[in-house]
Design an enzyme around this catalytic site. Structure first.
Site, PDB file in Angstrom:
ATOM      1  N   HIS A  38      -1.602   2.000  -8.783  1.00  0.00           N
ATOM      2  CA  HIS A  38      -0.246   2.407  -8.027  1.00  0.00           C
ATOM      3  C   HIS A  38      -0.642   2.559  -6.600  1.00  0.00           C
ATOM      4  CE1 HIS A  38       2.909   5.466  -7.160  1.00  0.00           C
ATOM      5  NE2 HIS A  38       3.562   4.363  -7.172  1.00  0.00           N
TER       6      HIS A  38
ATOM      7  N   HIS B  27       2.983   4.058   3.893  1.00  0.00           N
ATOM      8  CA  HIS B  27       3.530   4.960   2.631  1.00  0.00           C
ATOM      9  C   HIS B  27       5.058   5.284   3.135  1.00  0.00           C
ATOM     10  CE1 HIS B  27       4.080   7.523  -0.860  1.00  0.00           C
ATOM     11  NE2 HIS B  27       2.769   7.576  -1.085  1.00  0.00           N
TER      12      HIS B  27
END
Ligand SMILES: *[C@@H]1O[C@H](CO)[C@@H](O)[C@H](O)[C@H]1NC(C)=O
Length: 303
Positions: free
Chosen positions: A47, A93
């Site tokens: 992930h 992110h």
């Protein structure tokens, strides 16, 4: 008749892929996997594979680099993309100001180099298109990284390749098309046939959850398990504030264990009971901590 045979030979030569590889005895380090259909094999995936750093940094999800992940045997890479302030498609992110792990092109080049060195490996990549960028920009990055020729295109494209019709790993690796590429949103197979829409092929369980004791279908909403492979988000999160959700680092040894409460094995068992077959992919944080490999082997114990 004779000229027809000659003509077909010339056509066959002209269409043979210049990148075809000799048949590999192993497929992802496993001989039996060569005879297993892509849609029937299960892998643990990383992930947010690009967000690598110190485990105390709440922005990271992995401690080891993408090359280290692949070297360790990881064959499913998940990552998210956003545009940076200069307009470059980058591994960011949530937003590039929060964490920018470099351009998509560099990320793809790393994968390309690793694939060159590992001809028995078949990799699946799932990218998030957080800023809803046109698929042509993804294609440009694939071109520049020289990764496109490894990408698998379903023979039915742009129509869906049904689950039971996927080739075996041996066939895909033998053809040299051993990168299977999905984009969560914004794919358009009529323009870029090797970037497949994730939700045409998969459903996913909820992400950013503090409850791994379920195997619900989260996306696409209204979907059933019929005819779709599936991805399990085995990522335990904790909510720090309303909009800050980070990996639950304290629980990681239980979460990434092969068996036991809250483990990969327990989640997989629940999913099998719910959907009648094993997940195709299970995403984890900090893959190097825990027992991802025994957990992966257990998912594939039928081969
Ligand atoms: C693959 O096939 C086996 C045997 O039928 C089944 O038990 C398993 O759930 C399948 N795995 C996937 C990912 O479809």
């Amino acid at each position: 008749m004779k000229s027809f045979a000659l003509l077909s030979a010339v056509v066959a030569l002209a269409t043979a892929s210049p990148f075809a590889y000799p048949r590999q005895p192993l497929c992802n380090a496993n001989a039996e996997a060569c005879n297993t259909k892509y849609s029937n094999i299960s892998y643990i995936g990383t992930h947010n594979s690009a967000f690598v750093g110190d485990r105390d940094d709440p922005r990271v999800n992995q401690e080891q680099s993408v090359t280290q992940q692949l070297d360790a045997g990881i064959r499913f890479l998940q990552a998210q993309t956003h545009k940076d302030v200069w307009g470059t498609l980058s591994m960011c992110h949530t937003d590039c100001w929060l964490m920018d792990a470099g351009s998509l092109e560099d990320y793809l080049s790393t994968v390309k180099k690793w694939m060159d060195d590992n001809p028995d490996a078949l990799i699946t990549m799932l990218l998030g298109n957080g800023d809803n960028v046109d698929v042509d920009e993804f294609a440009d990055a694939f071109d520049r990284a020289n990764l496109k020729h490894y990408a698998f295109i379903p023979p039915t494209s742009p129509e869906k390749l049904e689950m039971e019709d996927w080739p075996t790993l041996g066939e895909m690796i033998g053809d040299g098309t051993r990168l299977v590429m999905f984009l969560d949103y914004g794919a358009d197979e009529t323009k870029v046939p090797y970037i497949m829409p994730e939700f045409k092929y998969f459903f996913e369980t909820p992400f950013s959850t503090d409850d791994l004791d379920q195997c619900k279908i989260d996306r696409p909403s209204e979907a059933t398990a019929d005819g779709r492979m599936y991805i399990v988000n085995h990522v335990l999160s904790e909510e720090i504030t309303d909009d800050l959700i980070i990996p639950n680092e304290d629980a990681i040894s239980d979460t990434n264990a092969a068996t036991g409460p809250g483990s990969i094995g327990a989640h997989v068992k629940l999913c099998r009971e719910a959907h009648g077959r094993t997940p195709n992919f299970v995403l984890v944080d900090y893959f190097n901590r825990g027992e991802w490999l025994p957990a992966q082997q257990a998912m594939n114990d039928f081969i």
